[in-house]
Design a protein around this motif. Structure first.
Motif, PDB file in Angstrom:
ATOM      1  N   PHE A  47       0.827  -1.196   0.000  1.00 41.57           N
ATOM      2  CA  PHE A  47       0.000   0.000   0.000  1.00 41.57           C
ATOM      3  C   PHE A  47       0.869   1.256   0.000  1.00 41.57           C
ATOM      4  N   VAL A  48       0.428   2.267  -0.736  1.00 39.54           N
ATOM      5  CA  VAL A  48       1.132   3.546  -0.783  1.00 39.54           C
ATOM      6  C   VAL A  48       0.252   4.673  -0.233  1.00 39.54           C
ATOM      7  N   ALA A  49      -0.930   4.850  -0.817  1.00 45.68           N
ATOM      8  CA  ALA A  49      -1.786   5.962  -0.421  1.00 45.68           C
ATOM      9  C   ALA A  49      -3.227   5.654  -0.806  1.00 45.68           C
ATOM     10  N   ALA A  50      -4.154   6.298  -0.116  1.00 41.02           N
ATOM     11  CA  ALA A  50      -5.576   6.114  -0.410  1.00 41.02           C
ATOM     12  C   ALA A  50      -6.305   7.431  -0.231  1.00 41.02           C
ATOM     13  N   ILE A  51      -7.424   7.545  -0.930  1.00 38.71           N
ATOM     14  CA  ILE A  51      -8.240   8.750  -0.832  1.00 38.71           C
ATOM     15  C   ILE A  51      -9.710   8.356  -0.937  1.00 38.71           C
ATOM     16  N   SER A  52     -10.534   8.975  -0.120  1.00 35.45           N
ATOM     17  CA  SER A  52     -11.966   8.711  -0.162  1.00 35.45           C
ATOM     18  C   SER A  52     -12.585   9.319  -1.417  1.00 35.45           C
ATOM     19  N   TRP A  53     -13.830   8.923  -1.748  1.00 36.92           N
ATOM     20  CA  TRP A  53     -14.383   9.461  -2.986  1.00 36.92           C
ATOM     21  C   TRP A  53     -14.711  10.934  -2.878  1.00 36.92           C
ATOM     22  N   SER A  54     -14.929  11.414  -1.664  1.00 34.92           N
ATOM     23  CA  SER A  54     -15.150  12.845  -1.477  1.00 34.92           C
ATOM     24  C   SER A  54     -13.856  13.637  -1.580  1.00 34.92           C
ATOM     25  N   GLY A  55     -12.724  12.949  -1.417  1.00 25.83           N
ATOM     26  CA  GLY A  55     -11.435  13.632  -1.406  1.00 25.83           C
ATOM     27  C   GLY A  55     -11.072  14.214  -0.048  1.00 25.83           C
ATOM     28  N   VAL A  56     -11.984  14.114   0.907  1.00 29.37           N
ATOM     29  CA  VAL A  56     -11.750  14.711   2.218  1.00 29.37           C
ATOM     30  C   VAL A  56     -10.743  13.918   3.033  1.00 29.37           C
ATOM     31  N   SER A  57     -10.790  12.600   2.893  1.00 27.53           N
ATOM     32  CA  SER A  57      -9.940  11.737   3.719  1.00 27.53           C
ATOM     33  C   SER A  57      -8.836  11.118   2.878  1.00 27.53           C
ATOM     34  N   THR A  58      -7.617  11.168   3.421  1.00 27.30           N
ATOM     35  CA  THR A  58      -6.473  10.536   2.783  1.00 27.30           C
ATOM     36  C   THR A  58      -5.690   9.747   3.825  1.00 27.30           C
ATOM     37  N   TYR A  59      -4.894   8.815   3.338  1.00 23.89           N
ATOM     38  CA  TYR A  59      -4.124   7.965   4.246  1.00 23.89           C
ATOM     39  C   TYR A  59      -2.871   7.513   3.505  1.00 23.89           C
ATOM     40  N   TYR A  60      -1.731   7.465   4.213  1.00 24.93           N
ATOM     41  CA  TYR A  60      -0.456   7.153   3.577  1.00 24.93           C
ATOM     42  C   TYR A  60       0.301   6.074   4.338  1.00 24.93           C
ATOM     43  N   ALA A  61       1.078   5.319   3.606  1.00 26.25           N
ATOM     44  CA  ALA A  61       2.034   4.432   4.232  1.00 26.25           C
ATOM     45  C   ALA A  61       3.110   5.279   4.906  1.00 26.25           C
ATOM     46  N   ASP A  62       3.647   4.787   5.996  1.00 25.67           N
ATOM     47  CA  ASP A  62       4.672   5.544   6.721  1.00 25.67           C
ATOM     48  C   ASP A  62       5.873   5.855   5.831  1.00 25.67           C
ATOM     49  N   SER A  63       6.172   4.958   4.912  1.00 29.91           N
ATOM     50  CA  SER A  63       7.363   5.111   4.083  1.00 29.91           C
ATOM     51  C   SER A  63       7.267   6.278   3.104  1.00 29.91           C
ATOM     52  N   VAL A  64       6.051   6.773   2.849  1.00 23.35           N
ATOM     53  CA  VAL A  64       5.886   7.861   1.879  1.00 23.35           C
ATOM     54  C   VAL A  64       5.290   9.105   2.501  1.00 23.35           C
TER      55      VAL A  64
END
Length: 127
Positions: A47-64
């Motif tokens: 996993f690298v990164a994720a974003i909700s369909w609204s764009g409000v929420s994001t999440y990242y792997a610690d490495s990036v």
């Protein structure tokens, strides 16, 4: 069905930047949470990164975290991954993935949570 096509990969020197794009077609893109994953030679997909369909929420792997930024433009059916301060450990094939969801703020970080995948784009960082 959602069709995903990644672009923007290439060869870059360590410390440089690249922006990946993932263009979606088919099912309503704006109702899909999106994710970026990568797979280096001889390693499992991560996993690298994720974003909700609204764009409000994001999440990242610690490495990036702090170097990569995920964003989306629902009007263009496209999700982006801005990658800065690249290093050799970022060398991999990068994939985008889509997961339909009714939850505007929901993101997913497990590969098994995603229903649709692109073919990937190669990113090579030279040291």
């Amino acid at each position: 069905q959602v069709q995903l096509v990644e672009s923007g990969g290439g060869l870059v020197q360590a410390g440089g930047s690249l922006r990946l794009s993932c263009a979606a077609s088919g099912r309503t893109f704006s109702n899909c949470a999106m994710g970026w994953f990568r797979q280096a030679p001889g390693k499992e997909r991560e996993f690298v990164a994720a974003i909700s369909w609204s764009g409000v929420s994001t999440y990242y792997a610690d490495s990036v975290k702090g170097r990569f930024t995920v964003s989306r433009d629902n009007a263009k059916n496209t999700v982006y991954l801005q990658m800065n301060s690249l290093n050799a450990e970022d060398t991999a094939v990068y994939y985008c993935a889509a997961r339909p969801t009714s939850l505007a703020g929901k993101y997913f970080h497990a590969s098994g949570d995603y229903n649709y995948w692109g073919q990937g784009t190669q990113v090579t960082v030279s040291s």
